[in-house]
Enzyme design. Structure first.
Site, PDB file in Angstrom:
ATOM      1  N   PHE A 294      -0.968  16.628   2.100  1.00 13.89           N
ATOM      2  CA  PHE A 294      -1.411  15.841   0.955  1.00 13.89           C
ATOM      3  C   PHE A 294      -0.190  15.466   0.126  1.00 13.89           C
ATOM      4  O   PHE A 294       0.522  16.316  -0.402  1.00 13.89           O
ATOM      5  CB  PHE A 294      -2.472  16.561   0.108  1.00 13.89           C
ATOM      6  CG  PHE A 294      -3.189  15.575  -0.753  1.00 13.89           C
ATOM      7  CD1 PHE A 294      -4.213  14.793  -0.236  1.00 13.89           C
ATOM      8  CD2 PHE A 294      -2.799  15.366  -2.074  1.00 13.89           C
ATOM      9  CE1 PHE A 294      -4.844  13.823  -1.016  1.00 13.89           C
ATOM     10  CE2 PHE A 294      -3.432  14.397  -2.868  1.00 13.89           C
ATOM     11  CZ  PHE A 294      -4.456  13.635  -2.329  1.00 13.89           C
TER      12      PHE A 294
ATOM     13  N   GLU B 237       0.858  -1.197   0.000  1.00 20.61           N
ATOM     14  CA  GLU B 237       0.000   0.000   0.000  1.00 20.61           C
ATOM     15  C   GLU B 237       0.891   1.243   0.000  1.00 20.61           C
ATOM     16  O   GLU B 237       1.934   1.263   0.656  1.00 20.61           O
ATOM     17  CB  GLU B 237      -0.906  -0.068   1.233  1.00 20.61           C
ATOM     18  CG  GLU B 237      -1.798   1.119   1.477  1.00 20.61           C
ATOM     19  CD  GLU B 237      -2.859   1.355   0.410  1.00 20.61           C
ATOM     20  OE1 GLU B 237      -2.503   1.362  -0.781  1.00 20.61           O
ATOM     21  OE2 GLU B 237      -4.032   1.558   0.765  1.00 20.61           O
ATOM     22  N   ASP B 238       0.477   2.256  -0.727  1.00 17.31           N
ATOM     23  CA  ASP B 238       1.284   3.482  -0.766  1.00 17.31           C
ATOM     24  C   ASP B 238       1.181   4.269   0.544  1.00 17.31           C
ATOM     25  O   ASP B 238       2.199   4.577   1.165  1.00 17.31           O
ATOM     26  CB  ASP B 238       0.914   4.355  -1.986  1.00 17.31           C
ATOM     27  CG  ASP B 238      -0.590   4.650  -2.092  1.00 17.31           C
ATOM     28  OD1 ASP B 238      -1.371   4.130  -1.271  1.00 17.31           O
ATOM     29  OD2 ASP B 238      -0.980   5.404  -2.996  1.00 17.31           O
TER      30      ASP B 238
ATOM     31  N   ASP C  32      -3.866   6.198   5.627  1.00 17.48           N
ATOM     32  CA  ASP C  32      -4.298   7.518   6.076  1.00 17.48           C
ATOM     33  C   ASP C  32      -5.375   7.317   7.158  1.00 17.48           C
ATOM     34  O   ASP C  32      -5.041   7.075   8.311  1.00 17.48           O
ATOM     35  CB  ASP C  32      -4.811   8.258   4.827  1.00 17.48           C
ATOM     36  CG  ASP C  32      -5.156   9.705   5.059  1.00 17.48           C
ATOM     37  OD1 ASP C  32      -4.730  10.268   6.070  1.00 17.48           O
ATOM     38  OD2 ASP C  32      -5.863  10.287   4.219  1.00 17.48           O
TER      39      ASP C  32
ATOM     40  N   ARG D  54       1.992  11.708 -10.482  1.00 14.59           N
ATOM     41  CA  ARG D  54       2.518  10.370 -10.180  1.00 14.59           C
ATOM     42  C   ARG D  54       3.962  10.208 -10.630  1.00 14.59           C
ATOM     43  O   ARG D  54       4.707   9.378 -10.120  1.00 14.59           O
ATOM     44  CB  ARG D  54       1.694   9.288 -10.890  1.00 14.59           C
ATOM     45  CG  ARG D  54       0.275   9.134 -10.376  1.00 14.59           C
ATOM     46  CD  ARG D  54      -0.333   7.840 -10.926  1.00 14.59           C
ATOM     47  NE  ARG D  54      -1.782   7.850 -10.867  1.00 14.59           N
ATOM     48  CZ  ARG D  54      -2.502   7.462  -9.804  1.00 14.59           C
ATOM     49  NH1 ARG D  54      -1.896   7.055  -8.722  1.00 14.59           N
ATOM     50  NH2 ARG D  54      -3.816   7.489  -9.838  1.00 14.59           N
TER      51      ARG D  54
HETATM   52  P1  IMP Z   1      -7.340   5.714   3.738  1.00 13.43           P
HETATM   53  O1  IMP Z   1      -8.470   4.793   3.410  1.00 13.43           O
HETATM   54  O2  IMP Z   1      -7.827   7.047   4.235  1.00 13.43           O
HETATM   55  O3  IMP Z   1      -6.327   5.108   4.699  1.00 13.43           O
HETATM   56  O4  IMP Z   1      -6.605   6.079   2.411  1.00 13.43           O
HETATM   57  C1  IMP Z   1      -5.821   5.221   1.754  1.00 13.43           C
HETATM   58  C2  IMP Z   1      -5.681   5.601   0.289  1.00 13.43           C
HETATM   59  O5  IMP Z   1      -6.007   6.962   0.037  1.00 13.43           O
HETATM   60  C3  IMP Z   1      -4.254   5.441  -0.124  1.00 13.43           C
HETATM   61  O6  IMP Z   1      -4.044   4.186  -0.669  1.00 13.43           O
HETATM   62  C4  IMP Z   1      -4.086   6.518  -1.161  1.00 13.43           C
HETATM   63  O7  IMP Z   1      -4.451   5.998  -2.413  1.00 13.43           O
HETATM   64  C5  IMP Z   1      -5.065   7.568  -0.760  1.00 13.43           C
HETATM   65  N1  IMP Z   1      -4.385   8.641  -0.010  1.00 13.43           N
HETATM   66  C6  IMP Z   1      -4.336   8.831   1.312  1.00 13.43           C
HETATM   67  N2  IMP Z   1      -3.613   9.909   1.638  1.00 13.43           N
HETATM   68  C7  IMP Z   1      -3.191  10.424   0.473  1.00 13.43           C
HETATM   69  C8  IMP Z   1      -2.362  11.543   0.123  1.00 13.43           C
HETATM   70  O8  IMP Z   1      -1.853  12.303   0.962  1.00 13.43           O
HETATM   71  N3  IMP Z   1      -2.131  11.725  -1.204  1.00 13.43           N
HETATM   72  C9  IMP Z   1      -2.656  10.930  -2.168  1.00 13.43           C
HETATM   73  N4  IMP Z   1      -3.416   9.867  -1.890  1.00 13.43           N
HETATM   74  C10 IMP Z   1      -3.686   9.615  -0.585  1.00 13.43           C
END
Ligand code: IMP
Length: 176
Positions: A149, A96-97, A100, A162
């Protein structure tokens, strides 16, 4: 929005990926693990990591989305492309990247667990713990980032940025 600013330069990303690869190799060598790359944001990370791990493994892809066009998660995770192969008896590593709020990974790990793998681990390049809404266990963590972000190194804002080789952040004009 203003031009992206560098948060984590490419050299540091490289060192982090090598460290993660060492940890994964130490735990999973000889098991022919299945790495699952979460599209699209983890593609660049996965491409570097599998080569750094440099041992027999398989790679598959899964597509989820929870973001619309903005910088806030919609809170609803949608599966756009699932896993079709059997995971029974496999050692699975999810790539996972960014973690959040944790909602995406939470949903995803539950989905994969139902497929009865022998092991299920999470490898996240970045963690933004300040925004967590549900608890997440990260087995292999790259770096912790502040509540900004993030873009670059495969990670987008509205499909842009990207291609940036460094991990950067963007912010609204007026927020500094
Ligand atoms: P979560 O469900 O809020 O944990 O978000 C996870 C996904 O949201 C990650 O896999 C990213 O694709 C996207 N994401 C979360 N934070 C960022 C950010 O700061 N920049 C870009 N994409 C984000």
């Amino acid at each position: 929005m203003i031009a992206p600013r560098v948060l984590i330069p490419r050299d540091e990303i490289k060192k982090t990926v090598l460290r993660l690869a060492r940890e994964i190799r130490r735990d999973l060598s000889g098991t022919n693990p299945l790495f699952i790359c979460i599209l699209k944001g983890s593609v660049v990370f996965a491409a570097d990591l599998v080569r750094a791990v440099n041992m027999p493994l398989e790679l598959d892809f899964l597509c989820l989305s929870s973001y619309g066009c903005g910088t806030e998660t919609s809170g609803r995770v949608k599966m756009r492309l699932g896993i079709r192969q059997s995971l029974v008896g496999r050692h699975v590593v999810v790539l996972e990247d960014i973690v959040d709020t944790g909602l995406t990974v939470n949903y995803l790990m539950a989905y994969l667990k139902r497929k009865r793998p022998a092991g299920l681990r999470l490898c996240a390049l970045l963690d933004k713990p300040s925004r967590r809404r549900v608890p997440v266990d990260i087995d292999y963590l790259g770096l912790t980032v502040p509540d900004r972000f993030i873009v670059g190194y495969g990670i987008d804002w509205n499909q842009n940025y990207r291609y940036l080789p460094d991990i950067c952040y963007i912010e609204d004009e007026g927020n500094g």
